[in-house]
Design a protein around this motif. Structure first.
Motif, PDB file in Angstrom:
ATOM      1  N   ASN A  33       0.404  -0.830   0.217  1.00  0.00           N
ATOM      2  CA  ASN A  33      -0.091  -0.158  -0.296  1.00  0.00           C
ATOM      3  C   ASN A  33       1.112   0.889   0.027  1.00  0.00           C
ATOM      4  OD1 ASN A  33      -2.553  -1.719   0.198  1.00  0.00           O
ATOM      5  ND2 ASN A  33      -2.129  -1.173   2.713  1.00  0.00           N
ATOM      6  N   THR A  34       1.513   1.077   0.394  1.00  0.00           N
ATOM      7  CA  THR A  34       3.155   2.421   0.923  1.00  0.00           C
ATOM      8  C   THR A  34       3.269   3.001  -0.673  1.00  0.00           C
ATOM      9  OG1 THR A  34       3.503   2.112   3.047  1.00  0.00           O
ATOM     10  CG2 THR A  34       4.966   2.919   1.980  1.00  0.00           C
ATOM     11  N   ALA A  35       4.219   1.640  -1.343  1.00  0.00           N
ATOM     12  CA  ALA A  35       4.726   2.295  -2.275  1.00  0.00           C
ATOM     13  C   ALA A  35       3.600   2.361  -3.232  1.00  0.00           C
ATOM     14  CB  ALA A  35       5.081   0.334  -3.366  1.00  0.00           C
ATOM     15  N   ILE A 239      -8.656   1.071   6.590  1.00  0.00           N
ATOM     16  CA  ILE A 239      -7.781  -0.563   5.692  1.00  0.00           C
ATOM     17  C   ILE A 239      -6.843   0.856   5.161  1.00  0.00           C
ATOM     18  CG2 ILE A 239      -6.869  -2.193   3.966  1.00  0.00           C
ATOM     19  CD1 ILE A 239      -9.965  -2.862   5.255  1.00  0.00           C
ATOM     20  N   GLY A 240      -5.745   0.854   4.849  1.00  0.00           N
ATOM     21  CA  GLY A 240      -3.938   1.830   4.507  1.00  0.00           C
ATOM     22  C   GLY A 240      -4.086   2.509   5.026  1.00  0.00           C
ATOM     23  N   ALA A 241      -4.634   2.995   6.378  1.00  0.00           N
ATOM     24  CA  ALA A 241      -4.862   4.706   6.154  1.00  0.00           C
ATOM     25  C   ALA A 241      -3.346   4.887   6.624  1.00  0.00           C
ATOM     26  CB  ALA A 241      -5.526   4.870   7.418  1.00  0.00           C
ATOM     27  N   GLY A 242      -2.818   4.153   7.642  1.00  0.00           N
ATOM     28  CA  GLY A 242      -1.375   3.836   7.786  1.00  0.00           C
ATOM     29  C   GLY A 242      -0.549   3.900   7.059  1.00  0.00           C
ATOM     30  N   ASP A 243      -0.838   3.430   6.051  1.00  0.00           N
ATOM     31  CA  ASP A 243       0.383   2.984   5.190  1.00  0.00           C
ATOM     32  C   ASP A 243       0.170   4.651   4.215  1.00  0.00           C
ATOM     33  OD1 ASP A 243       0.290   0.570   5.697  1.00  0.00           O
ATOM     34  OD2 ASP A 243      -0.821   0.019   4.803  1.00  0.00           O
ATOM     35  N   THR A 244      -0.999   4.887   3.976  1.00  0.00           N
ATOM     36  CA  THR A 244      -0.768   6.633   3.061  1.00  0.00           C
ATOM     37  C   THR A 244       0.153   7.575   3.648  1.00  0.00           C
ATOM     38  OG1 THR A 244      -2.941   5.986   2.052  1.00  0.00           O
ATOM     39  CG2 THR A 244      -2.619   8.067   2.244  1.00  0.00           C
ATOM     40  N   VAL A 245      -0.035   7.731   5.650  1.00  0.00           N
ATOM     41  CA  VAL A 245       0.450   8.523   6.180  1.00  0.00           C
ATOM     42  C   VAL A 245       2.218   8.129   5.889  1.00  0.00           C
ATOM     43  CG1 VAL A 245       1.556   8.559   8.788  1.00  0.00           C
ATOM     44  CG2 VAL A 245      -1.088   8.831   7.730  1.00  0.00           C
ATOM     45  N   ASN A 246       2.696   6.971   5.965  1.00  0.00           N
ATOM     46  CA  ASN A 246       4.140   6.600   5.544  1.00  0.00           C
ATOM     47  C   ASN A 246       4.407   7.035   4.048  1.00  0.00           C
ATOM     48  OD1 ASN A 246       6.217   5.330   6.958  1.00  0.00           O
ATOM     49  ND2 ASN A 246       6.025   3.131   5.323  1.00  0.00           N
ATOM     50  N   ALA A 247       3.565   7.151   3.199  1.00  0.00           N
ATOM     51  CA  ALA A 247       4.097   7.526   1.698  1.00  0.00           C
ATOM     52  C   ALA A 247       4.199   8.547   1.768  1.00  0.00           C
ATOM     53  CB  ALA A 247       3.080   6.222   0.750  1.00  0.00           C
ATOM     54  N   THR A 273       4.661  21.029  10.614  1.00  0.00           N
ATOM     55  CA  THR A 273       3.469  21.441  10.513  1.00  0.00           C
ATOM     56  C   THR A 273       2.414  21.445   9.115  1.00  0.00           C
ATOM     57  OG1 THR A 273       3.353  23.174  11.569  1.00  0.00           O
ATOM     58  CG2 THR A 273       1.362  22.802  10.851  1.00  0.00           C
ATOM     59  N   ALA A 274       3.657  21.578   7.643  1.00  0.00           N
ATOM     60  CA  ALA A 274       2.997  21.282   6.452  1.00  0.00           C
ATOM     61  C   ALA A 274       3.012  20.067   5.996  1.00  0.00           C
ATOM     62  CB  ALA A 274       3.901  21.745   5.572  1.00  0.00           C
ATOM     63  N   LEU A 275       4.149  19.483   6.381  1.00  0.00           N
ATOM     64  CA  LEU A 275       4.146  17.648   6.096  1.00  0.00           C
ATOM     65  C   LEU A 275       3.095  16.906   6.728  1.00  0.00           C
ATOM     66  CD1 LEU A 275       6.028  15.477   4.680  1.00  0.00           C
ATOM     67  CD2 LEU A 275       7.168  16.195   7.104  1.00  0.00           C
ATOM     68  N   LEU A 276       3.197  16.629   7.819  1.00  0.00           N
ATOM     69  CA  LEU A 276       1.747  16.729   8.214  1.00  0.00           C
ATOM     70  C   LEU A 276       0.477  16.514   8.452  1.00  0.00           C
ATOM     71  CD1 LEU A 276       3.373  16.315  12.756  1.00  0.00           C
ATOM     72  CD2 LEU A 276       4.069  14.920  10.319  1.00  0.00           C
ATOM     73  N   GLY A 277       0.589  17.652   8.202  1.00  0.00           N
ATOM     74  CA  GLY A 277      -1.228  18.126   7.473  1.00  0.00           C
ATOM     75  C   GLY A 277      -1.006  17.892   6.092  1.00  0.00           C
ATOM     76  N   PHE A 278      -0.302  17.685   5.358  1.00  0.00           N
ATOM     77  CA  PHE A 278      -0.503  16.763   3.857  1.00  0.00           C
ATOM     78  C   PHE A 278      -0.571  15.089   3.926  1.00  0.00           C
ATOM     79  CE2 PHE A 278       2.123  14.776   0.280  1.00  0.00           C
ATOM     80  CZ  PHE A 278       1.183  14.917  -0.088  1.00  0.00           C
ATOM     81  N   ALA A 279      -0.327  14.797   5.450  1.00  0.00           N
ATOM     82  CA  ALA A 279      -0.530  13.730   5.450  1.00  0.00           C
ATOM     83  C   ALA A 279      -1.431  12.779   6.294  1.00  0.00           C
ATOM     84  CB  ALA A 279       0.814  12.571   6.752  1.00  0.00           C
ATOM     85  N   ALA A 280      -2.256  13.871   7.203  1.00  0.00           N
ATOM     86  CA  ALA A 280      -3.476  13.415   6.952  1.00  0.00           C
ATOM     87  C   ALA A 280      -4.675  14.057   6.150  1.00  0.00           C
ATOM     88  CB  ALA A 280      -3.881  14.819   8.340  1.00  0.00           C
ATOM     89  N   ARG A 281      -4.512  15.267   5.136  1.00  0.00           N
ATOM     90  CA  ARG A 281      -5.688  15.088   3.960  1.00  0.00           C
ATOM     91  C   ARG A 281      -5.462  13.280   2.857  1.00  0.00           C
ATOM     92  NH1 ARG A 281      -2.489  20.179   4.053  1.00  0.00           N
ATOM     93  NH2 ARG A 281      -2.150  19.396   1.508  1.00  0.00           N
ATOM     94  N   ALA A 282      -3.860  12.896   3.060  1.00  0.00           N
ATOM     95  CA  ALA A 282      -3.509  12.102   2.021  1.00  0.00           C
ATOM     96  C   ALA A 282      -4.200  10.219   3.064  1.00  0.00           C
ATOM     97  CB  ALA A 282      -2.511  11.849   1.996  1.00  0.00           C
ATOM     98  N   ALA A 283      -3.847  10.777   3.918  1.00  0.00           N
ATOM     99  CA  ALA A 283      -5.262   9.134   4.897  1.00  0.00           C
ATOM    100  C   ALA A 283      -6.401   9.479   5.137  1.00  0.00           C
ATOM    101  CB  ALA A 283      -4.577   9.489   6.250  1.00  0.00           C
TER     102      ALA A 283
END
Length: 302
Positions: A33-35, A239-247, A273-283
């Motif tokens: 999922n991360t890939a 499902i896959g939310a944490g993997d999306t954060v990782n990516a 803040t920008a990096l974590l916010g982007f990961a939260a939106r993706a997840a």
């Protein structure tokens, strides 16, 4: 190039509630999922694994290619594909039981070389538990760190696969000196029994803890604590939310030319803040649709 090393498997996802709900096969596995998520976000990505030659294996590779992921490091085998049966709770959270005996990904052996231009490599989930492949992935982690590559670890604990929790916890500690970025869920952190500050002291330049709807927190060696809230979304499942954060974290670090311990340490509050916010939106996008369906880059543009 970011290389993701680990298992690819089939999630059997229930369509409805109850123990006898109909199951639909979905392509999955934490590293897989991360890939997929990295490829969809636009990062040059390669997948390093051992995949079955069965129909599930063909489907797994086809989706990687369709997501822009280089599959040339993948080795193939005649053994069947691992199956993970998901149970989805009332809040959308997922638990798993696994069918792993004699499956292809357990027989992984490390490649002689990584793809040209590799800057980072990510590890995690079942691949670091199931032998004999687990020792091969572990060796690749230590070797990659020794070569100066940026290394990411998402342990993504699957307790049902770990026969000796104390032995696994000790092994986890042995990985930390070779880890640049540790990402894990609050549930993983509780199961492992440590703290971000303890893990930082052992090696990683940063630790990111995900807290579901409560958001994400990054801890850094300089004592920094950076938090963002979760994105509000109608949850289909997680499902896959944490993997999306990782990516998303790896993608964002690559965009900032921060795939290195020194560069990572130089990131300030605004960057985190920008990096974590982007990961939260993706997840949040992944959570909004059933199965592990990470977003494409255009879905996250303002």
């Amino acid at each position: 190039m970011i290389v993701v090393a680990g298992e690819a498997l089939i999630d059997l996802v229930p369509q409805g509630r109850g123990p006898l709900a109909a199951l639909t096969p979905a392509l999955g596995g934490g590293p897989y999922n991360t890939a997929v998520a990295l490829g969809r976000l636009g990062s040059p990505t390669a997948f390093c694994s051992r995949v079955s030659r069965d129909a599930f294996g063909e489907a797994l590779l086809e989706r990687l290619r369709a997501s822009g992921v280089d599959v040339s490091p993948v080795r193939r085998g005649p053994e069947p594909t691992t199956l993970a049966v998901a149970t989805v709770g009332a809040d959308g959270s997922a638990a798993y039981s696994f069918y792993v005996e004699g499956t292809a990904d357990r027989l992984f052996t490390a490649p002689a070389a990584l793809p040209p231009g590799t800057r980072a490599i990510s590890f995690g989930t079942c691949s670091l538990v199931l032998e004999p492949g687990a020792s091969a992935y572990e060796g690749l982690l230590h070797e990659s760190a020794a070569r100066g590559l940026f290394t990411a670890l998402d342990p993504n604990i699957r307790a049902g696969l770990i026969p000796d929790p104390d032995a696994y916890r000790a092994r986890f500690q042995s990985w930390l000196p070779s880890v640049s970025l540790l990402k894990l869920s609050a549930e993983d952190a509780e199961w492992l029994g440590g703290t971000p500050r303890e893990w930082l002291a052992a090696g990683p330049a940063a630790v990111v803890v995900t807290r579901g709807a409560q958001g994400l927190t990054a801890y850094t060696r300089d004592g920094g604590v950076h938090e963002v809230p979760g994105e509000r979304v109608e949850v289909a499942d997680t499902i896959g939310a944490g993997d999306t954060v990782n990516a998303a974290l790896l993608h964002g670090l690559a965009e900032r030319d921060a795939l290195g311990a020194r560069a990572l340490a130089a990131l300030g509050r605004r960057d985190w803040t920008a990096l974590l916010g982007f990961a939260a939106r993706a997840a949040a996008v992944t959570c909004s649709r059933p199965g592990a369906e990470p977003p494409w880059a255009h879905e996250l543009r303002p």
